[in-house]
Write a protein that holds these residues in place. Structure first.
Motif, PDB file in Angstrom:
ATOM      1  N   GLY A 146      21.314  27.049  47.720  1.00  0.00           N
ATOM      2  CA  GLY A 146      22.233  26.305  46.929  1.00  0.00           C
ATOM      3  C   GLY A 146      22.129  25.373  45.815  1.00  0.00           C
ATOM      4  O   GLY A 146      20.956  25.328  45.263  1.00  0.00           O
ATOM      5  N   TRP A 147      23.011  24.907  44.874  1.00  0.00           N
ATOM      6  CA  TRP A 147      22.792  24.176  43.811  1.00  0.00           C
ATOM      7  C   TRP A 147      22.189  23.136  43.879  1.00  0.00           C
ATOM      8  O   TRP A 147      21.627  22.489  42.942  1.00  0.00           O
ATOM      9  N   GLY A 148      21.998  22.297  45.039  1.00  0.00           N
ATOM     10  CA  GLY A 148      21.111  21.131  45.183  1.00  0.00           C
ATOM     11  C   GLY A 148      19.618  21.361  44.844  1.00  0.00           C
ATOM     12  O   GLY A 148      19.024  20.637  44.315  1.00  0.00           O
ATOM     13  N   CYS A 149      19.439  22.474  45.215  1.00  0.00           N
ATOM     14  CA  CYS A 149      17.758  22.864  45.246  1.00  0.00           C
ATOM     15  C   CYS A 149      17.858  23.051  43.632  1.00  0.00           C
ATOM     16  O   CYS A 149      16.688  22.709  42.901  1.00  0.00           O
ATOM     17  N   PHE A 150      18.722  23.744  42.956  1.00  0.00           N
ATOM     18  CA  PHE A 150      18.516  24.137  41.510  1.00  0.00           C
ATOM     19  C   PHE A 150      18.682  22.827  40.839  1.00  0.00           C
ATOM     20  O   PHE A 150      17.837  22.527  39.808  1.00  0.00           O
ATOM     21  N   THR A 151      19.310  21.653  41.243  1.00  0.00           N
ATOM     22  CA  THR A 151      19.702  20.540  40.534  1.00  0.00           C
ATOM     23  C   THR A 151      18.334  19.732  40.485  1.00  0.00           C
ATOM     24  O   THR A 151      17.733  19.131  39.685  1.00  0.00           O
ATOM     25  N   TRP A 152      17.380  19.788  41.873  1.00  0.00           N
ATOM     26  CA  TRP A 152      16.093  19.212  41.740  1.00  0.00           C
ATOM     27  C   TRP A 152      15.257  19.737  40.976  1.00  0.00           C
ATOM     28  O   TRP A 152      14.315  19.139  40.088  1.00  0.00           O
ATOM     29  N   ALA A 153      15.287  21.352  40.690  1.00  0.00           N
ATOM     30  CA  ALA A 153      14.331  21.920  39.796  1.00  0.00           C
ATOM     31  C   ALA A 153      14.718  21.365  38.102  1.00  0.00           C
ATOM     32  O   ALA A 153      13.683  21.604  37.519  1.00  0.00           O
ATOM     33  N   LEU A 154      16.047  21.273  38.062  1.00  0.00           N
ATOM     34  CA  LEU A 154      16.495  20.876  36.609  1.00  0.00           C
ATOM     35  C   LEU A 154      15.867  19.517  36.373  1.00  0.00           C
ATOM     36  O   LEU A 154      15.465  19.233  35.220  1.00  0.00           O
ATOM     37  N   LYS A 155      15.944  18.621  37.312  1.00  0.00           N
ATOM     38  CA  LYS A 155      15.489  17.420  37.052  1.00  0.00           C
ATOM     39  C   LYS A 155      14.028  17.166  36.804  1.00  0.00           C
ATOM     40  O   LYS A 155      13.561  16.674  35.968  1.00  0.00           O
ATOM     41  N   LYS A 156      13.210  18.381  37.656  1.00  0.00           N
ATOM     42  CA  LYS A 156      11.785  18.353  37.584  1.00  0.00           C
ATOM     43  C   LYS A 156      11.530  18.824  35.995  1.00  0.00           C
ATOM     44  O   LYS A 156      10.524  18.313  35.337  1.00  0.00           O
ATOM     45  N   ALA A 157      12.226  19.655  35.614  1.00  0.00           N
ATOM     46  CA  ALA A 157      11.898  20.253  34.334  1.00  0.00           C
ATOM     47  C   ALA A 157      12.059  19.257  33.260  1.00  0.00           C
ATOM     48  O   ALA A 157      11.509  19.128  32.280  1.00  0.00           O
ATOM     49  N   TRP A 158      13.317  18.469  33.439  1.00  0.00           N
ATOM     50  CA  TRP A 158      13.446  17.276  32.550  1.00  0.00           C
ATOM     51  C   TRP A 158      12.326  16.209  32.350  1.00  0.00           C
ATOM     52  O   TRP A 158      12.144  15.937  31.354  1.00  0.00           O
ATOM     53  N   ALA A 159      11.937  15.966  33.498  1.00  0.00           N
ATOM     54  CA  ALA A 159      10.937  14.918  33.703  1.00  0.00           C
ATOM     55  C   ALA A 159       9.495  15.615  32.985  1.00  0.00           C
ATOM     56  O   ALA A 159       9.005  14.775  32.365  1.00  0.00           O
ATOM     57  N   GLU A 160       9.450  16.680  33.139  1.00  0.00           N
ATOM     58  CA  GLU A 160       8.179  17.497  32.732  1.00  0.00           C
ATOM     59  C   GLU A 160       8.420  17.278  30.811  1.00  0.00           C
ATOM     60  O   GLU A 160       7.213  17.295  30.276  1.00  0.00           O
ATOM     61  N   ALA A 161       9.530  17.698  30.470  1.00  0.00           N
ATOM     62  CA  ALA A 161       9.647  17.680  29.113  1.00  0.00           C
ATOM     63  C   ALA A 161       9.544  16.142  28.545  1.00  0.00           C
ATOM     64  O   ALA A 161       8.891  16.184  27.532  1.00  0.00           O
ATOM     65  N   ARG A 162      10.084  15.101  29.237  1.00  0.00           N
ATOM     66  CA  ARG A 162       9.782  14.149  28.929  1.00  0.00           C
ATOM     67  C   ARG A 162       8.433  13.431  28.975  1.00  0.00           C
ATOM     68  O   ARG A 162       7.947  12.699  27.980  1.00  0.00           O
TER      69      ARG A 162
END
Length: 220
Positions: A146-162
């Motif tokens: 589901g997209w909820g799992c991918f949303t978590w991964a996307l948030k984690k990727a943005w956190a790593e970029a910051r």
């Protein structure tokens, strides 16, 4: 009774009008401001129509759902467009709409430096990498996750970029010094030094972010 006629110089009239009116730069700035305001209003209306913001909170599942529908439209209009590029374009649009709507209810805070383009371009690819590592995709079908799992991964990727931007701001020398004192995995008997898999993963992730920040700081 005598009448006196006076010849009107239209070039002088137009010059006077031009001299008393706004300059080209001022006129262009006014047009740009009007266009920006119109675009901001249109985005806020789009956000209200789809419910992208609830009060002052972003409705992330709705934003993702709208982005998926829009990305499919992009793919239908341009079959050569990759799914990741189509989804990235749609996400940028709907997040811009959500931010426009949120600015109507949340007072402007201190300006935040935008994410550098060099790091922003890699966020989506990193999100897919996190998604594959964390959920064993594609061995586990996407429909099962589901997209909820991918949303978590996307948030984690943005956190790593910051975090990469924050670390890069410390400077290359400070990062090298921190890397030099970082504890290493000891080699020896299994009973002499043990770490849980979570500790090792966290240490590896910190080292990876530090290396990425050093590369970015050196390049910029």
């Amino acid at each position: 009774m005598s009448f006196h006629s006076r010849t009107i110089s239209w070039s002088m009239v137009l010059r006077d009008i031009r001299d008393t009116g706004p300059t080209k730069a001022e006129f262009a700035a006014a047009i740009q401001a009007e266009n920006d305001a119109k675009r901001e209003a249109d985005r806020a209306k789009m956000a209200a129509k789809h419910g992208l913001v609830t009060g002052s909170t972003f409705n992330v599942p709705t934003i993702m759902a709208c982005a998926i529908v829009e990305a499919r439209k992009h793919r239908r209009n341009d079959p050569t467009l990759a799914w990741g590029a189509a989804l990235s374009r749609a996400l940028r649009f709907f997040w811009a709409c959500a931010h426009a709507a949120r600015r109507l209810v949340v007072p402007a805070a201190a300006p935040v430096a935008p994410m550098p383009a060099a790091l922003r371009r890699g966020v989506l690819a990193r999100a897919w990498a996190i998604f594959r590592e964390s959920y064993n995709y594609p061995r586990v079908p996407f429909l099962s996750l589901g997209w909820g799992c991918f949303t978590w991964a996307l948030k984690k990727a943005w956190a790593e970029a910051r975090e990469t931007v924050r670390l890069a701001g410390l400077g290359v020398e400070a990062l090298k010094a921190a890397d030099a004192i970082e504890p290493r995995v000891r080699v020896g008997l299994s009973t002499s030094y043990t770490d849980s898999i979570h500790v090792v993963a966290a240490r590896n992730n910190v080292a990876r972010l530090r290396a990425s920040a050093m590369a970015y700081a050196a390049a910029s």
